[in-house]
Every structure is written in structure tokens, then in C-alpha cells.
Design a protein around this motif. Structure first.
Motif, PDB file in Angstrom:
ATOM      1  N   LEU A 309       1.001   1.745   7.757  1.00 18.52           N
ATOM      2  CA  LEU A 309       1.590  -0.282   8.455  1.00 18.52           C
ATOM      3  C   LEU A 309       3.019   0.767   7.369  1.00 18.52           C
ATOM      4  O   LEU A 309       2.651   1.489   7.121  1.00 18.52           O
ATOM      5  CB  LEU A 309       0.738  -0.327   6.382  1.00 18.52           C
ATOM      6  CG  LEU A 309      -0.644  -1.235   6.612  1.00 18.52           C
ATOM      7  CD1 LEU A 309      -1.408  -2.185   5.408  1.00 18.52           C
ATOM      8  CD2 LEU A 309      -0.506  -2.255   8.239  1.00 18.52           C
ATOM      9  N   LYS A 310       3.649  -0.324   8.496  1.00 15.74           N
ATOM     10  CA  LYS A 310       4.388   0.330   8.766  1.00 15.74           C
ATOM     11  C   LYS A 310       5.819  -0.485   7.130  1.00 15.74           C
ATOM     12  O   LYS A 310       6.818  -0.376   7.117  1.00 15.74           O
ATOM     13  CB  LYS A 310       5.373  -0.123   9.996  1.00 15.74           C
ATOM     14  CG  LYS A 310       5.024   0.989  11.073  1.00 15.74           C
ATOM     15  CD  LYS A 310       5.517   0.601  12.185  1.00 15.74           C
ATOM     16  CE  LYS A 310       5.266   0.702  13.447  1.00 15.74           C
ATOM     17  NZ  LYS A 310       5.925   1.011  14.391  1.00 15.74           N
ATOM     18  N   ASN A 311       4.853  -1.442   6.583  1.00 17.19           N
ATOM     19  CA  ASN A 311       6.132  -2.305   5.797  1.00 17.19           C
ATOM     20  C   ASN A 311       5.238  -2.356   4.427  1.00 17.19           C
ATOM     21  O   ASN A 311       3.492  -1.912   4.889  1.00 17.19           O
ATOM     22  CB  ASN A 311       6.142  -3.287   5.874  1.00 17.19           C
ATOM     23  CG  ASN A 311       6.937  -3.572   7.432  1.00 17.19           C
ATOM     24  OD1 ASN A 311       7.680  -2.196   7.271  1.00 17.19           O
ATOM     25  ND2 ASN A 311       6.742  -4.344   8.360  1.00 17.19           N
ATOM     26  N   PHE A 312       5.003  -2.627   3.240  1.00 16.22           N
ATOM     27  CA  PHE A 312       4.372  -2.679   2.372  1.00 16.22           C
ATOM     28  C   PHE A 312       5.334  -3.883   1.569  1.00 16.22           C
ATOM     29  O   PHE A 312       6.545  -4.981   1.592  1.00 16.22           O
ATOM     30  CB  PHE A 312       4.460  -1.911   1.172  1.00 16.22           C
ATOM     31  CG  PHE A 312       5.836  -0.832   0.775  1.00 16.22           C
ATOM     32  CD1 PHE A 312       6.204  -1.389  -0.524  1.00 16.22           C
ATOM     33  CD2 PHE A 312       6.313  -0.173   1.142  1.00 16.22           C
ATOM     34  CE1 PHE A 312       7.311  -1.218  -1.539  1.00 16.22           C
ATOM     35  CE2 PHE A 312       7.951   0.228   0.595  1.00 16.22           C
ATOM     36  CZ  PHE A 312       7.708  -0.243  -0.077  1.00 16.22           C
ATOM     37  N   ASP A 329       8.706  -9.444   0.735  1.00 19.44           N
ATOM     38  CA  ASP A 329       7.881  -8.828   1.881  1.00 19.44           C
ATOM     39  C   ASP A 329       8.934  -7.658   2.788  1.00 19.44           C
ATOM     40  O   ASP A 329       9.571  -7.930   2.421  1.00 19.44           O
ATOM     41  CB  ASP A 329       7.901  -9.754   2.184  1.00 19.44           C
ATOM     42  CG  ASP A 329       7.143 -11.275   2.062  1.00 19.44           C
ATOM     43  OD1 ASP A 329       5.987 -10.403   0.540  1.00 19.44           O
ATOM     44  OD2 ASP A 329       6.645 -12.177   1.399  1.00 19.44           O
ATOM     45  N   SER A 330       7.859  -7.035   3.677  1.00 19.20           N
ATOM     46  CA  SER A 330       8.157  -6.329   4.508  1.00 19.20           C
ATOM     47  C   SER A 330       9.361  -5.282   4.684  1.00 19.20           C
ATOM     48  O   SER A 330      10.379  -5.377   4.605  1.00 19.20           O
ATOM     49  CB  SER A 330       8.493  -7.246   5.637  1.00 19.20           C
ATOM     50  OG  SER A 330       7.290  -8.579   6.006  1.00 19.20           O
ATOM     51  N   ILE A 331       8.932  -4.220   3.148  1.00 21.46           N
ATOM     52  CA  ILE A 331       9.733  -2.990   3.044  1.00 21.46           C
ATOM     53  C   ILE A 331       9.730  -2.672   3.583  1.00 21.46           C
ATOM     54  O   ILE A 331       7.892  -2.013   3.709  1.00 21.46           O
ATOM     55  CB  ILE A 331      10.095  -3.024   1.422  1.00 21.46           C
ATOM     56  CG1 ILE A 331      10.319  -3.913   0.700  1.00 21.46           C
ATOM     57  CG2 ILE A 331      10.876  -1.567   1.300  1.00 21.46           C
ATOM     58  CD1 ILE A 331      10.490  -4.305  -1.036  1.00 21.46           C
ATOM     59  N   PRO A 332      10.530  -1.195   4.093  1.00 24.96           N
ATOM     60  CA  PRO A 332       9.587  -0.066   4.855  1.00 24.96           C
ATOM     61  C   PRO A 332       9.269   0.591   4.687  1.00 24.96           C
ATOM     62  O   PRO A 332       9.579   1.508   3.232  1.00 24.96           O
ATOM     63  CB  PRO A 332      11.573   0.262   5.918  1.00 24.96           C
ATOM     64  CG  PRO A 332      12.058  -1.350   5.466  1.00 24.96           C
ATOM     65  CD  PRO A 332      12.220  -1.692   4.764  1.00 24.96           C
ATOM     66  N   THR A 333       7.998   0.984   4.708  1.00 22.85           N
ATOM     67  CA  THR A 333       6.949   2.524   4.215  1.00 22.85           C
ATOM     68  C   THR A 333       7.939   3.370   3.120  1.00 22.85           C
ATOM     69  O   THR A 333       8.431   4.170   2.724  1.00 22.85           O
ATOM     70  CB  THR A 333       6.187   3.042   4.469  1.00 22.85           C
ATOM     71  OG1 THR A 333       5.384   1.437   5.140  1.00 22.85           O
ATOM     72  CG2 THR A 333       5.480   3.806   3.969  1.00 22.85           C
ATOM     73  N   GLU A 334       9.550   3.758   4.167  1.00 25.05           N
ATOM     74  CA  GLU A 334      10.040   5.151   3.919  1.00 25.05           C
ATOM     75  C   GLU A 334      10.836   4.940   3.161  1.00 25.05           C
ATOM     76  O   GLU A 334      11.828   5.966   2.651  1.00 25.05           O
ATOM     77  CB  GLU A 334      10.922   4.758   5.719  1.00 25.05           C
ATOM     78  CG  GLU A 334      11.471   3.881   6.164  1.00 25.05           C
ATOM     79  CD  GLU A 334      11.095   3.833   6.742  1.00 25.05           C
ATOM     80  OE1 GLU A 334      11.824   2.747   7.353  1.00 25.05           O
ATOM     81  OE2 GLU A 334       9.623   2.970   7.540  1.00 25.05           O
ATOM     82  N   ASN A 335      11.062   3.321   2.666  1.00 22.78           N
ATOM     83  CA  ASN A 335      11.735   3.399   1.120  1.00 22.78           C
ATOM     84  C   ASN A 335      10.981   3.501  -0.794  1.00 22.78           C
ATOM     85  O   ASN A 335      11.089   3.500  -1.616  1.00 22.78           O
ATOM     86  CB  ASN A 335      12.170   1.990   1.422  1.00 22.78           C
ATOM     87  CG  ASN A 335      13.618   1.996   2.001  1.00 22.78           C
ATOM     88  OD1 ASN A 335      13.585   1.193   3.277  1.00 22.78           O
ATOM     89  ND2 ASN A 335      14.711   2.400   2.242  1.00 22.78           N
ATOM     90  N   LYS A 340      10.222   4.601  -5.892  1.00 25.60           N
ATOM     91  CA  LYS A 340       9.501   4.519  -7.351  1.00 25.60           C
ATOM     92  C   LYS A 340      10.379   5.618  -8.033  1.00 25.60           C
ATOM     93  O   LYS A 340      10.430   5.704  -9.232  1.00 25.60           O
ATOM     94  CB  LYS A 340       8.426   5.724  -6.988  1.00 25.60           C
ATOM     95  CG  LYS A 340       7.352   4.892  -5.917  1.00 25.60           C
ATOM     96  CD  LYS A 340       6.061   5.716  -5.368  1.00 25.60           C
ATOM     97  CE  LYS A 340       4.815   4.598  -4.933  1.00 25.60           C
ATOM     98  NZ  LYS A 340       3.741   5.503  -4.911  1.00 25.60           N
ATOM     99  N   LYS A 341      11.463   6.525  -7.569  1.00 26.39           N
ATOM    100  CA  LYS A 341      12.069   6.816  -8.619  1.00 26.39           C
ATOM    101  C   LYS A 341      13.164   6.094  -9.218  1.00 26.39           C
ATOM    102  O   LYS A 341      13.368   7.067 -10.710  1.00 26.39           O
ATOM    103  CB  LYS A 341      12.673   8.422  -7.252  1.00 26.39           C
ATOM    104  CG  LYS A 341      13.934   9.118  -8.077  1.00 26.39           C
ATOM    105  CD  LYS A 341      13.738  10.634  -6.487  1.00 26.39           C
ATOM    106  CE  LYS A 341      15.273  11.161  -7.414  1.00 26.39           C
ATOM    107  NZ  LYS A 341      16.203  12.119  -6.604  1.00 26.39           N
TER     108      LYS A 341
END
Length: 474
Positions: A309-312, A329-335, A340-341
């Protein structure tokens, strides 16, 4: 007969219909005791229950006329009156819940007051019309002064929860935003957020200039870009000086967004850029704004986090369980790793899952039995099971993998042992064959005797007549 007046709050609905011929009818339906319909939203029926059987209430009135113009004018005036009364009632309901604010103390000393000129305010003070005015800092608050006194907006320092200064970097506006503890009335709207901003450069792009094929090295275009950059720098400096002057009058400090931690998401209806600050998470460029106080957050839940999935989604649960959780909604996975950090640095607990959770039901369950919720381990009971099961599955997979490796290693050892045994057997068989050959071999005397016999036979053949070796000719 006599004229009997009635208040518009008793009207349920009104309609104007053209009938057959030239007649037109105006139908008015009234509220009656026991009716389910309501005049205003969330209002109770203004009429009492029917207790006296002899009491009569008018439920419907119908007027007919052939004057179409007069009937339409009457219908229009009734609709406008109903709309006006509803707006007045709504405004009174909003003001009823307001917390009374302190009176603004005007700074009348000879010193110059901190001021920003030619600003616009959001929400709009006067409907859809943009109002331009000045923002002044006084002793215990700020005042936005417009051309009309009715369009002034007062903000008391004690009612400010967050003050945010967002300079113009990639946007086309520079702004100061105030998030309040208690709502105030701005125009005819009750709001927790008030924003003052100034536009930088042109908000629209002239497509005709692009079609004209202007070069990127056009002197006029370069001069326009340089002028816009100077304007941005000048406005940023003015807003920053004003912010420092306001900080000197109050104990609060202005927050500024961290653009290096920016990410995109959908907090309301559109996909926007969200920026963290020291005390909150914000998006201020578009209206309505998104302002989330970090101190009020208890946990964060990352949902729809799956491979492929590309978004979370990101859900913020507040310490006050009566408040509905906020969701982006729809936050890109690369973020995901960056967020988390960032949460770890803020000491905010976060969970991760593959599905969206029904948070209203979860919070209802928690509020029904708070002690049981704490005894069961808090949110770990709802959100930690999936992680534990995943860890258990991972451990089982690792154990199975290790067992397979051990089995394969044992098989390799057995195969190598078999190969070695086979090699040993082959070597032994070779040695046995050599021994058998040596055991079955003849002595030298016997070999010499046999050779002598063969020589003797050859000599006997040579002594026989030669005619026996020649063919006869015919």
C-alpha cells in the motif's frame, strides 16, 4: 371575522402552487400538538400537548387568488421572514454558549503600538466580502480594526491557546494564526480559530503570457520575480517584528512550523501539506484550518500499514475520551518512519495495524468500564494483540526456518558421511581386487614352461611340406 396574528415559528412549511385555470394557491402548514415535524433544527415543538378535548388547532391554511404577482410576492416575503427568524435564532443559540471575555484595554500611551496594516481576516467578518483592516497589539489583547466598527475583532491574550507565525516560503501568503481556548464571534460565526494574513504577489497565473512563448530569460519576467522575492522578504520581516512585540506584551511565544518534517494528508476534505510545530500539528493555508494540540494526545494509531500500500492513516486519540479522535487519511508510506521518530522524540505512544478501527465503539467500551480497561492493560488490550500475534508468527517462522536449516544441515552431514563410506568401500574393493589378482597369479616356472610349449608347436608347423600351404591352379 377578526385578524389573528401567528408567529413564523409556528409555521412548519409554506408553498405556492399554480392550479388549473388562472388561480394560484398559497398553502401554509402549521405545527400542531403531537406533530413530529419541527420548525428549527433541534428545537422542541413550541405548542403544548393537547390536554383539552375541546381545544382546536389549525393545521393547514390555503389561500387562492387569480393575482399571480401578489401571491408570489407574499410567498417571497414569508420565506425571507422565516429565513431571517431562523438566522436570528441560530445566532442567539451560538452566543448563549459563549464564555464572556474581558474588555480590551486600549493602549493610550504616547508610545507607538505594534501594528500590521492592510491585512485580511478569516473567517470573513462580513459574509463573502473580504474585509481589509489593521491589527494592533494593546495591553491585554489585540484588535482588528476595519472601516466599519461592527467589523472589528478583539482577541484577549488570556484566551489564546496557540500563536503561530507562518512566513511565506513556498506559499503565496504570510499569516499569523490564533487558536483559542474558548470560541468567539467573528461576524456571525462562532470560531476557535482566527487568522490574519497578507497575500504576496499574484494569486493567479496569466496563461496568455505562457501561450505567447515568453522566454525564461525575459527581463520583464526576471524583474517581476525579483520584485516578488523582495516583497516576500519585506513582509516576513514585518510579521516577525510584530510577533516579537506581541511576545513582549504577553507571556506566550509564537510557534513556527518545521518544514523539514512536513507531510501530506487529508485532515478534512482535501489533500494538504501538514506541518508540525513545537506545540501542535497544523495546516493553515486553506480554510477551515487544522490545528491539533500535542499535549492533548494520549496515543497515535497508524492504520492500513501493509506491504504494497502506498498510503496509510493516522488517528490521534485524546486524553479526554469524550472527544472524538482526529484522523488524517492518505499519508504517503515514505513518511511513516519519520513520523514514528518524531513521536518517539515527543514521548507519545504509537501503535501500528493493518486495519481501520471503530474508535467510537472502542471509546464507548472504555468509558463504560474505565477500571477494567486499566486492569486489562490499557490500549495494549485493543491494539497490542495484533502486534503480539505478528511477533509470535515471526518467531514461529524463525523457529521453522531454523529447524529446516538444522534438518538440511543434518541431511548434508549424512550425505557426506555416505559419500565418505562409499569412497572407503570403493577403496577397499579395489584393494580386495588387487589381492585376489595376486592370489590367482602363476609362478615364473609355470610361465616359462608354457612359453616353451608354444615355441615347440611353432617349430613343428614350420617343418611340414610346403604344398599343403599352396592352392592348386586349375
Amino acid at each position: 371575522g377578526t385578524h389573528v396574528p401567528f408567529h413564523v415559528s409556528t409555521i412548519k412549511n409554506v408553498s405556492c402552487v399554480a392550479e388549473e385555470g388562472k388561480k394560484h394557491s398559497l398553502r401554509i402548514n402549521f405545527q400542531v400538538p403531537g406533530s413530529m415535524g419541527q420548525t428549527f433544527k433541534a428545537d422542541e415543538n413550541p405548542l403544548p400537548d393537547l390536554s383539552d378535548s375541546n381545544s382546536l388547532f389549525i393545521k393547514e391554511l390555503v389561500y387562492r387568488t387569480e393575482d399571480e404577482r401578489a401571491m408570489n410576492e407574499t410567498f417571497r416575503r414569508m420565506k425571507e421572514l422565516i429565513k431571517k427568524v431562523k438566522a436570528k435564532q441560530t445566532l442567539e443559540d451560538q452566543k448563549r454558549d459563549l464564555v464572556e471575555q474581558a474588555t480590551l484595554q486600549i493602549n493610550r500611551s504616547g508610545k507607538s503600538r505594534p501594528i500590521l496594516k492592510e491585512l485580511m481576516v478569516r473567517p470573513n467578518v462580513s459574509g463573502s466580502r473580504k474585509v481589509i483592516g489593521n491589527l494592533e497589539a494593546h495591553l491585554n489583547g489585540l484588535r482588528f480594526s476595519a472601516a466599519r466598527a461592527s467589523e472589528n475583532v478583539d482577541i484577549i491574550y488570556a484566551n489564546i491557546k496557540h500563536m503561530i507565525l507562518q512566513p511565506c516560503v513556498k506559499d503565496l501568503i504570510v499569516l499569523i494564526h490564533f487558536h483559542l481556548h474558548n470560541p468567539i464571534m467573528v461576524g456571525k460565526k462562532k470560531t476557535f480559530d482566527v487568522q490574519f494574513f497578507r497575500e504576496v504577489g499574484s494569486q493567479a497565473d496569466d496563461l496568455d503570457m505562457r501561450r505567447g512563448g515568453r522566454s525564461g530569460y525575459d527581463p520583464d519576467e526576471i524583474a517581476e520575480e525579483e520584485r516578488e522575492q523582495r516583497q516576500k522578504k519585506d513582509l516576513n520581516d514585518k510579521f516577525q517584528r510584530f510577533a516579537k512585540d506581541v511576545e513582549s506584551l504577553t507571556e506566550k511565544e509564537f510557534d513556527m512550523p518545521y518544514r523539514e518534517l512536513a507531510f501530506t494528508g487529508v485532515p478534512n476534505k482535501s489533500n494538504v501539506t501538514i506541518l508540525p510545530t513545537v506545540n501542535c500539528l497544523v495546516h493553515l493555508t486553506e480554510w477551515p484550518p487544522f490545528v491539533l494540540t500535542l499535549e492533548d494526545i494520549e496515543i497515535v494509531s497508524f492504520e492500513r500499514v501493509m506491504h504494497g500500500l502506498k498510503n496509510f492513516d493516522m488517528v490521534f486519540v485524546f486524553e479526554d475520551y469524550a472527544k472524538a479522535p482526529k484522523k488524517i487519511d492518505s499519508i504517503p508510506t515514505e513518511n511513516l518512519d519519520t513520523l514514528k521518530k518524531w513521536l518517539n522524540e515527543l514521548d507519545i505512544v504509537w501503535y501500528e495495524g493493518k486495519q481501520n478501527l471503530n474508535w467510537p465503539n472502542i471509546l464507548k467500551t472504555i468509558k463504560d468500564d474505565v477500571e477494567g480497561f486499566v486492569e486489562q492493560g490499557g490500549f495494549d488490550y485493543f491494539l497490542g494483540e495484533e502486534d503480539e500475534s505478528e511477533e509470535d508468527d515471526d518467531d514461529e517462522e524463525e523457529d521453522e526456518y531454523k529447524d529446516e536449516e538444522d534438518e538440511s544441515a543434518e541431511e548434508e552431514d549424512e550425505s557426506s558421511d555416505d559419500d565418505e563410506s562409499l569412497a572407503e568401500e570403493s577403496d577397499e574393493s579395489d584393494f580386495q581386487d588387487l589381492d585376489s589378482d595376486e592370489e590367482e597369479g602363476k609362478d615364473w616356472d609355470e610361465l616359462e614352461a608354457e612359453a616353451a610349449k608354444e615355441d615347440k608347436k611353432k617349430r613343428e608347423l614350420e617343418d611340414q611340406p610346403a604344398s599343403r600351404h599352396k592352392r592348386k591352379r586349375k
